[in-house]
Design an enzyme around this catalytic site. Structure first.
Site, short mmCIF file in Angstrom:
data_model
loop_
_atom_site.label_atom_id
_atom_site.label_comp_id
_atom_site.label_asym_id
_atom_site.label_seq_id
_atom_site.Cartn_x
_atom_site.Cartn_y
_atom_site.Cartn_z
N THR A 163 30.64 15.22 -4.13
CA THR A 163 30.95 15.63 -2.28
C THR A 163 28.93 14.99 -1.90
O THR A 163 28.33 14.49 -2.21
CB THR A 163 30.76 16.73 -1.40
OG1 THR A 163 29.68 17.60 -2.00
CG2 THR A 163 32.03 17.46 -2.15
N TYR A 202 19.57 27.48 -0.02
CA TYR A 202 21.51 26.90 0.23
C TYR A 202 21.71 28.03 -0.33
O TYR A 202 22.88 29.12 0.67
CB TYR A 202 21.16 25.82 -0.58
CG TYR A 202 23.05 25.16 -0.18
CD1 TYR A 202 23.56 25.03 0.56
CD2 TYR A 202 23.91 25.69 -2.20
CE1 TYR A 202 25.01 24.82 0.41
CE2 TYR A 202 25.10 25.50 -2.20
CZ TYR A 202 25.41 25.13 -0.77
OH TYR A 202 27.27 25.10 -0.80
N ASN A 250 34.09 25.85 7.32
CA ASN A 250 33.90 24.26 5.86
C ASN A 250 32.35 23.87 5.81
O ASN A 250 31.90 23.68 5.02
CB ASN A 250 35.31 23.60 5.64
CG ASN A 250 34.25 22.47 4.62
OD1 ASN A 250 34.41 22.86 3.17
ND2 ASN A 250 33.81 21.18 4.97
N ASP A 287 30.00 20.64 16.58
CA ASP A 287 28.82 20.82 16.19
C ASP A 287 28.72 22.30 15.69
O ASP A 287 28.09 22.94 17.74
CB ASP A 287 27.49 20.17 17.07
CG ASP A 287 25.89 20.79 16.48
OD1 ASP A 287 25.91 21.19 15.18
OD2 ASP A 287 25.34 19.83 17.33
N LYS A 325 24.54 31.37 1.32
CA LYS A 325 25.49 31.60 1.15
C LYS A 325 26.12 33.27 0.41
O LYS A 325 27.07 33.36 0.61
CB LYS A 325 26.61 30.50 -0.48
CG LYS A 325 26.53 28.93 0.14
CD LYS A 325 27.45 28.80 1.37
CE LYS A 325 27.89 28.12 1.67
NZ LYS A 325 28.94 27.30 2.74
#
Length: 241
Positions: A199, A164, A88, A61, A168
């Site tokens: 995904t 999000y 990832n 985790d 990044k």
């Protein structure tokens, strides 16, 4: 100490992470499948082994210090070193994601996994990576992290994102600092943009497959010693910052 090349892929129980593990395993590497969910992790390891991959499960985790420390100990006990780390694991967070709708709690959760989690895992694994002759770190980024692309008129990056996408961009910035710190060492660290992949993270709305999305990370994980470090790449080459 294992003679096989040893890799650890976080978030490797499904999607792009599973395909990265498969791609590295196809090279004859021993691949650690890092994942929180025990059943999904075991299923992924079984699937990879059925395909001939020397895969092993790593309970992990990325948001938990103790879990990450235990994962580092497991890799050390198994192999004595780590050759490749692929960070990832990531989350999209709650939707809607417009800045005016993002809650502090959601923003913290996304940054905790997508940025702090990467730092936590990387720092725990660096001592093992330093024992490798050709250590590589690959951080999973995105085209939506590019400020150049985000400010290009007409660029289609899937809408406005208040958590999000900035997470990044934050990850990109941190990775550049790692590259500066690690300059002059054998450790190479780069960022991969997998593209718009179907995904669970995007509700399977992507236009390419997880196997396609894994290609850049696999390439960066196998860079030669004269390869780049501190770069942002997709299948076509460098991505603008």
């Amino acid at each position: 100490m294992s003679e096989r090349t040893i890799a650890l892929v976080t978030g490797a129980n499904k999607g792009i992470g599973l395909e990265i593990a498969a791609g590295l395993g196809a090279l004859g590497w021993s691949v650690g499948v890092g994942a929180r969910d025990e059943q999904r992790r075991e299923d992924a390891v079984a699937k990879l082994r059925a395909a001939g991959v020397d895969a092993f499960g790593v309970p992990l985790d990325v948001t938990d210090d103790a879990s990450v420390a235990a994962a580092a100990s497991l890799v050390e006990e198994r192999a004595g070193r780590l050759d490749v780390l692929v960070n990832n694991a990531g989350i999209a967070g709650a939707w809607p994601d417009e800045p005016s709708a993002v809650t502090p709690e959601n923003l913290r959760a996304v940054v905790e996994t997508n940025v702090i989690g990467v730092v936590r895992v990387t720092n725990a694994m660096l001592p093992l990576l330093r024992r490798s002759a050709h250590p590589r770190i690959v951080n999973q980024s995105s085209h939506v992290a590019s400020l150049t692309l985000q400010t290009t008129p007409g660029a289609d990056l899937g809408g406005v994102s208040g958590a999000y996408s900035p997470s990044k961009t934050f990850l990109n910035a941190v990775t550049v600092q790692y590259a500066k710190e690690l300059a002059g060492t054998p450790v190479k660290i780069n960022l991969a943009c997998p593209g718009y992949v179907a995904t669970e993270l995007n509700g399977f709305h992507g236009t390419s497959t997880p196997a396609d999305g894994a290609k850049t990370a696999v390439r960066l994980a196998t860079l030669p010693d004269d390869g780049p470090s501190g770069g942002l790449f997709d299948d076509a080459g460098p991505v603008p910052w």
